[in-house]
Write an enzyme that holds these catalytic residues in place. Structure first.
Site, PDB file in Angstrom:
ATOM      1  N   ASP A 234     -19.830  23.837  97.511  1.00  0.00           N
ATOM      2  CA  ASP A 234     -20.090  23.583  96.088  1.00  0.00           C
ATOM      3  C   ASP A 234     -21.239  22.592  95.986  1.00  0.00           C
ATOM      4  OD1 ASP A 234     -20.131  22.985  93.462  1.00  0.00           O
ATOM      5  OD2 ASP A 234     -17.971  22.622  93.266  1.00  0.00           O
TER       6      ASP A 234
ATOM      7  N   GLU B 175     -20.878  17.730  90.746  1.00  0.00           N
ATOM      8  CA  GLU B 175     -19.440  17.466  90.740  1.00  0.00           C
ATOM      9  C   GLU B 175     -18.861  17.727  92.132  1.00  0.00           C
ATOM     10  OE1 GLU B 175     -20.981  19.355  88.572  1.00  0.00           O
ATOM     11  OE2 GLU B 175     -20.256  19.005  86.528  1.00  0.00           O
TER      12      GLU B 175
ATOM     13  N   PHE C  61     -18.356  29.406  91.303  1.00  0.00           N
ATOM     14  CA  PHE C  61     -17.969  29.193  89.911  1.00  0.00           C
ATOM     15  C   PHE C  61     -18.677  30.217  89.026  1.00  0.00           C
ATOM     16  CE2 PHE C  61     -18.709  27.344  85.777  1.00  0.00           C
ATOM     17  CZ  PHE C  61     -17.466  26.828  85.456  1.00  0.00           C
ATOM     18  N   THR C  62     -18.000  30.794  88.073  1.00  0.00           N
ATOM     19  CA  THR C  62     -18.673  31.617  87.068  1.00  0.00           C
ATOM     20  C   THR C  62     -18.200  31.181  85.690  1.00  0.00           C
ATOM     21  OG1 THR C  62     -16.996  33.310  86.800  1.00  0.00           O
ATOM     22  CG2 THR C  62     -18.524  33.603  88.640  1.00  0.00           C
ATOM     23  N   ALA C  63     -18.994  31.540  84.723  1.00  0.00           N
ATOM     24  CA  ALA C  63     -18.661  31.134  83.351  1.00  0.00           C
ATOM     25  C   ALA C  63     -17.371  31.801  82.891  1.00  0.00           C
ATOM     26  CB  ALA C  63     -19.799  31.501  82.417  1.00  0.00           C
ATOM     27  N   GLN C  64     -17.064  32.992  83.476  1.00  0.00           N
ATOM     28  CA  GLN C  64     -15.873  33.685  83.018  1.00  0.00           C
ATOM     29  C   GLN C  64     -14.596  33.144  83.686  1.00  0.00           C
ATOM     30  OE1 GLN C  64     -18.710  35.427  82.522  1.00  0.00           O
ATOM     31  NE2 GLN C  64     -18.160  35.784  80.370  1.00  0.00           N
ATOM     32  N   THR C  65     -14.668  33.012  85.039  1.00  0.00           N
ATOM     33  CA  THR C  65     -13.451  32.552  85.730  1.00  0.00           C
ATOM     34  C   THR C  65     -13.285  31.051  85.607  1.00  0.00           C
ATOM     35  OG1 THR C  65     -14.631  32.260  87.796  1.00  0.00           O
ATOM     36  CG2 THR C  65     -13.647  34.424  87.397  1.00  0.00           C
TER      37      THR C  65
ATOM     38  N   ASP D 222     -25.168  21.328  73.847  1.00  0.00           N
ATOM     39  CA  ASP D 222     -24.341  21.394  75.043  1.00  0.00           C
ATOM     40  C   ASP D 222     -24.004  19.976  75.452  1.00  0.00           C
ATOM     41  OD1 ASP D 222     -23.983  24.092  75.620  1.00  0.00           O
ATOM     42  OD2 ASP D 222     -26.077  24.261  76.266  1.00  0.00           O
TER      43      ASP D 222
END
Lengths: 569, 684
Positions: free
Chosen positions: B346, B350, B379-383, B309
């Site tokens: 958030d 970042e 935040f999501t991994a998909q969107t 990663d």
């Protein structure tokens, strides 16, 4: 040793070298089903055979059915050859009217030719009818060699393929090895031999009056044709008892060179075929280099030991300039005899043009050791290649770990199953050779067959079982081997040396073929360079040599130091 | 790395004492039968002992000599069992200290689960047992899978489902199960642990180093087969020698034949094999990595491709906002104000850096929402977007393509200024974040990635070892390419979803390559399971930890590189000592064979190239050397051979020279020295 002697050796080896690439690539073409220039003539014959036998050439066999086919074929071959030998008195082409062979000799001879050993406990010209020679022995000269090539191809495919179940088709490999490789080469070599003066006739022989006025029957027969396949198929079973030392088998220096070329060429070209089929000709050259290194070293030692001669003879007033010439032919000379000795034993051919028992102790140690190292230098047709692959697998396993990866050879992981099977295979030689030798060495019935006492007698025993188990077939003259004990035990040794070795090797091939082929990277153990060649040589010497070192120490080694000390037996 | 991998002193006193006792206990033939080479040695040691006693009682033969041979054969066996015991002792000590001290997940273990006092003590999640009840309060991570026995809570299960919306879990009914690694967002619950105890991994690891349950790893098994085969071969060679010697008129004594056998069979590697394997595990533990199978450690040495990663491994996790690039018609301050709003909740580094930049560079202060209730879009991994809904305002920031998609655009149809900004930022190694409001693009945030120092050199070393490094990132292709070239990785997987990762691993594996990766989320679980070496982070979910075959207690993704090196070192040590052991045989032959036959053939003394004092001293020296070399090599077996990252050819040349040639020559010297000592002491 002379420069001209070494030049002769170099010329023969250069001729072999020149033939390797074309023959190796041609065989790769043949066994991958590609088209060759002989196709227009041979292809119809080949398909005809398949139709006749009901073989589907496209059907792949796993290791199991491949091995079963090979064993069934061998069993049928054994039965038919045994029958021919026992019944030769009732069969045609028997001008000399020879009787059938006794059971133990027939058993020994049948196994011997079946296993590509061609150990001969009999004198050919005084035992075998023309029919037995041609329909029995010569046929198996082809078939046993073709079987060896077929198995080698099955093993090659284990590395060439990835995740495969099949190793090829035994019947197809057999047919192609015979039809496309052995037959055409035999025809060419036989014609050359006839041109060089080797007889080819169905006559019984003729009577001659010698210079002393005595009557002598000179045996004749279909010699050239037998001689060609005897050399090409690394069979070694001569028409005559004197084998390639006989002037009808090997009349001149030129025919001698041709004979050496013929016995080397197929075995030495097969590594190239292997390399080509696994996709790296360089790999083939690496394997061949290891073979060549040990073989040429062997030639050098024999040549040196024989030209150095025997100090005991020199002390008796024999001119030491020619070295030890006992048991050698003047027309071949020291260098071509030395080359023949090393090649025929490095090869599991077993044809002889000099009497190995008459070599100096160290000169005799070399053929013995070359056989005991596993007949892989370069070994019998096919058997040398698959034997070498077993050593390569073991070498890669031991040293491959040193690069920090689990061992792999040509992208195939070497794991417990492969090691188990490889170890089973390499166990056979020491078990059979040392086991039978040790038992015979304590058995009065066996010891009475020895011609010599002391270490040389032990060498005779050791050589016989090494030759049988290694499927070589040459003998250390002096042992009267045509006794029930030797015929039976040597027969068993030959059978084990071939089949008990091949079955685990085929099983290993089956297991390797099924594995996926891993990609190579700079982290992969390189198996096509000098380092690997050196390693392979080391493993063969240590693994093969250490097993037999004690036995050799009590045979030729001690004989050598005793000779230097002036002791004889 | 959070800890420096320090080893205990090589010969820690306590460990040595325990090991000495264990070494004797391990002489039990039933246990030794697992090690054929040493088992054979023990059997013949017993045989020689009996022969010695017979000589002693009957007053025949050479009891002094036979007795010494018997003693040294027993020492050979003891040294082998001692090596294993020391390795085990070190491994166990390491694992025990690990169990006590290390865990990143703390749990609140309720002291009186049935009472309502909620008294708890902080324990490591690793120490939890099945049936323990823990209290999980707002903001806590659920330590292990379990069942709610009291309470209701909103739980963020994004780590396992990728869904950011909290779910409600409550006691009773079919919504009572909770998953380890998920976070309680509100309220508190009492959870009874239903998963296997937290120390499972460490328990499994201890089983891997402990003698009784220790399973041989595949390569170890294969090597054992080879060693057994060689033992059999030399058994044949020595037994048949009796017959051959008989022919030659030499009556070889059984004691001498046994001495020859034991020196020839690979006792050195046979004695050290299990110690090497255990020590490899031990080295892993020292790096705070727990392997759940020995196979995984070996596979680590074979890895061809590392999936890393980007964040946390190649770059520091924190990408910092460096600049706001506004599109024409929008002022930078407007853009700053918009992203300040969008980043209010958030909490990622970042997000915080954006807030900081908006405040410092543009003089903005925290917005006042007034009566409006903001809806935070996580935040999501998909969107791959986050933002805020404030009344009619919808502000989104996130991966450029996601924001474009939100704006109903594609890269081709985006305004030229937007494209140029994205390109420029990406090419400079930064990460562009798109910003949009109510479906209209506002501009771009420039996030800067900081590449870790020295990481480039490590990748170069890996490349020299033949290992390909692949950077996995959610960034777009241009950004990924820039960072990839800056960090020196071989390949990258941009805009990667968990499915992409899995597909990439499958593709590589089909090409015959072995893959290692690390991951923490449940969505990583399929890829972790598919990879040949899957390292799960201890902070990750239970599912991820079950899917992988190693757990990193430090949750440091860089660890993968060390793991590969440990795997390689383990295999190299094994191979080097095997080669050494086999190469030793040559010298032993030259010591024993002339001695064996000197009575019959005095001329064979020509083979006595070491000029050993007497036949008996020669044989004794070889046996003593054979025993002592095991002890001498224990430190090497435990520490592993020295390892420098380089190509296979260079490694092989080096090791072959040291252990092959060294193994060939060294015993000549060793045996000679021992022989001199024996003769000086008149022992034979």
């Amino acid at each position: 040793m002379t420069l001209i002697g070494w030049l002769q050796i170099a010329v023969v080896l250069a001729l072999v070298l020149a033939s390797l690439v074309p023959l190796g690539r041609y065989m790769a073409q043949v066994f991958t089903g590609g088209r060759t220039w002989l196709h227009p003539v041979l292809r119809p014959v080949e398909t005809g055979f398949y139709r006749l036998a009901g073989v589907d050439p496209a059907r792949e066999q796993g290791w199991h059915s491949y091995a079963v086919a090979m064993l069934m074929f061998s069993a049928a071959g054994f039965a038919s050859l045994y029958a021919i030998l026992r019944l030769q008195a009732y069969l045609p082409l028997n001008p000399q009217g020879f009787a059938g062979l006794p059971p133990d000799l027939a058993f020994n001879t049948a196994i011997s030719f079946l296993t590509n050993t061609n150990w001969q406990a009999y004198g050919g010209e005084t035992t075998m009818s023309h029919f037995s020679q041609m329909a029995g022995l010569a046929v198996h000269n082809f078939l046993s060699a073709a079987t060896g090539i077929a198995i080698a191809m099955a093993v090659t495919r284990a590395f060439a393929r990835s995740g495969a179940q099949g190793l090829g088709n035994f019947w197809v490999d057999m047919t192609r090895a015979t039809l496309y490789v052995l037959l055409p080469l035999s025809v060419v070599v036989a014609l050359l031999l006839i041109w060089l003066g080797v007889p080819q006739t169905l006559a019984a022989g003729f009577d001659a009056t010698t210079l002393e006025g005595a009557q002598q029957t000179i045996s004749m027969g279909p010699i050239a044709s037998q001689e060609a396949i005897k050399q090409l198929g690394t069979n070694g079973g001569g028409f005559f008892n004197a084998n390639s030392a006989h002037p009808f088998e090997n009349p001149s220096a030129l025919s001698n060179m041709l004979a050496i070329w013929a016995m080397l060429v197929v075995s030495a070209a097969l590594p190239i075929t292997f390399g080509r089929m696994v996709g790296s000709e360089r790999q083939g050259w690496a394997i061949l280099s290891a073979m060549a290194f040990l073989l040429i070293a062997g030639v050098g030692v024999v040549y040196w030991a024989e030209t150095s001669g025997n100090p005991l003879m020199a002390a008796l007033g024999v001119d030491p300039a020619m070295g030890n010439f006992e048991g050698k032919e003047i027309r071949f000379g020291q260098s071509m005899s030395a080359l023949f000795v090393a090649v025929t034993t490095g090869l599991s051919c077993g044809a002889v043009n000099a009497m190995h028992g008459s070599l100096t102790p160290l000169g005799g140690l070399v053929p013995l050791l070359l056989i005991q190292l596993g007949e892989v230098l370069p070994g019998g047709v096919g058997s040398g290649l698959y034997g070498m692959v077993v050593f390569a697998v073991l070498a890669v396993f031991v040293a491959g770990l040193m690069v920090g990866r689990t061992p792999e050879f040509l992208g195939k992981k070497i794991e417990a199953r492969e090691i188990k099977l490889a170890v089973l295979a390499v166990l056979i030689l020491p078990m059979v050779i040392l086991g039978f030798t040790a038992v015979s060495a304590m058995l009065p019935a066996a010891l009475s067959s020895l011609a010599n006492a002391g270490p040389h007698g032990l060498s005779e025993l050791l050589y016989a079982y090494s030759s049988a188990a290694g499927n070589n077939g040459s003998a250390f003259a002096g042992l009267s081997a045509n006794t029930p004990w030797f015929n039976t035990t040597l027969g068993i040794a030959m059978g084990l040396g071939r089949f008990a070795y091949v079955i685990p090797v085929l099983a290993m091939a089956g297991s390797l073929a099924a594995k996926p082929r891993a990609a190579a990277s700079v982290g992969t153990f390189p198996t096509d360079g000098g380092l690997f060649i050196g390693l392979l040589v080391g493993v063969i010497l240590i693994l093969g040599g250490l097993q037999f070192f004690p036995a050799l120490a009590l045979g030729p080694v001690v004989e050598h130091v005793l000779m230097l000390a002036g002791k004889t037996f | 790395m959070s800890n420096s991998p320090t080893a205990p002193a090589l010969f820690d006193r306590a460990i040595i004492l325990t090991a000495a006792r264990d070494a004797v206990l391990k002489l039990d033939p039933r246990k030794l039968a697992r090690n054929p080479v040493i088992f054979v040695t023990e059997v013949v040691a017993a045989l020689v002992t009996v022969l010695w006693l017979r000589e002693l009682i009957l007053g025949i033969g050479t009891p002094l000599f036979s007795g010494q041979i018997a003693a040294w054969l027993w020492f050979t066996v003891l040294f082998a069992t001692f090596a294993e015991a020391v390795a085990e002792g070190r491994g166990k000590a390491q694992a025990a200290s690990l169990r006590q001290s290390r865990s990143d997940v703390q749990a609140k273990l309720l002291l009186h689960p049935d009472a309502n006092d909620n008294l708890y003590e902080h324990v490591s999640a690793l120490q939890l047992g099945l049936g323990d009840v823990v209290l999980v309060e707002t903001g806590d991570v659920i330590p292990l899978d379990g069942e709610i026995i009291a309470g209701v809570a909103a739980i963020n299960e994004a780590a396992i489902t990728g869904e950011s919306a909290p779910v409600i879990r409550e006691a009773g009914g079919d919504r009572s199960a909770v998953t380890g690694g998920t976070t309680v967002l509100s309220d508190f619950i009492k959870v009874r642990i239903t998963a296997a105890p937290g120390s499972t991994f460490i328990d499994r690891m201890i089983a891997l180093v402990e003698g009784a349950e220790r399973q041989k790893t595949p390569n170890e098994l294969a090597l054992s087969v080879l060693l057994s085969g060689m033992t059999l071969i030399f058994l044949i060679a020595t037994v048949t020698l009796w017959g051959l010697a008989g022919y030659s008129g030499t009556a070889v004594s059984v004691v001498v034949l046994v001495a020859l056998l034991v020196t020839l069979i690979p006792t050195t590697i046979g004695g050290l094999l299990s110690a090497i394997g255990i020590a490899g595990m031990d080295r892993l533990i020292r790096f705070n990595v727990i392997a759940t199978s020995g196979r995984a450690v070996e596979a680590a040495g074979d890895v061809d491709t590392l999936l890393l990663d980007k964040t946390g491994t190649i770059t520091f996790g924190n990408r910092m906002a460096a600049d706001f690039v506004a599109l024409p018609g929008i002022t930078e301050t407007d853009l700053a104000a918009a992203v300040l709003l969008a980043s209010q909740s958030d909490d990622t580094p970042e997000g915080r850096s954006i807030v900081a930049l908006a405040k410092s560079e543009h003089g903005l202060s925290d917005p006042d929402f007034g009566a409006q209730t903001p809806v935070i879009i996580s935040f999501t991994a998909q969107t791959r977007m986050s933002g805020i809904d404030l009344g009619a305002r919808q502000i989104r920031k996130g991966a450029v393509d996601s924001v474009l998609h939100y704006a109903g655009l594609t890269m081709d149809r985006a305004p030229a200024e937007f494209r140029a900004a994205v390109d420029r930022i990406a090419r400079s190694g930064g990460t562009p974040l798109g910003v949009a409001e109510n479906g209209a693009l506002l501009g771009v945030i420039h996030l800067k990635d900081v590449i870790k120092p020295n990481i480039k050199e490590r990748f170069a070393a890996l490349r020299a070892m033949g290992i390909k490094t692949v950077m996995v990132t959610g960034d777009n292709k241009v950004t990924a390419a820039t960072i990839a070239s800056e960090a020196g990785v071989d390949d990258f997987l941009a805009e990667a979803t968990p499915e992409d990762k899995l597909a990439y691993i499958r593709r590589e594996q089909q090409g015959g390559r072995l893959i290692a990766m690390c991951g923490d989320g449940t969505n990583d679980a399929p890829a972790l399971a598919q990879a040949d070496v899957g390292v799960a982070m201890q902070t990750g979910t239970q599912a991820a930890r079950e899917a992988g075959n190693m757990v990193d207690l430090d949750s440091s993704p860089t660890k993968l590189i060390e793991i590969v090196e440990i795997g390689k070192q383990l295999l190299m040590t094994r191979g080097s000592l095997t080669t050494f052991s086999i190469a030793n045989d040559v010298a032993k032959y030259f010591a024993i064979l002339p001695a064996l036959f000197i009575a019959t053939y005095p001329e064979l003394s020509a083979l006595n190239i070491m000029h050993l004092g007497s036949p008996q001293s020669a044989i004794l020296s070889a046996v003593i050397f054979n025993a002592l070399i095991i002890v001498a090599l224990i430190p090497l077996a435990l520490k592993g051979v020295s390892y420098k990252a380089s190509g296979a050819a260079a490694l092989l040349r080096r090791n072959l020279l040291i252990y092959g040639l060294g193994g060939l020559l060294m015993p000549f010297v060793g045996i000679k020295i021992i022989d001199l000592l024996i003769n000086a002491l008149h022992l034979a």
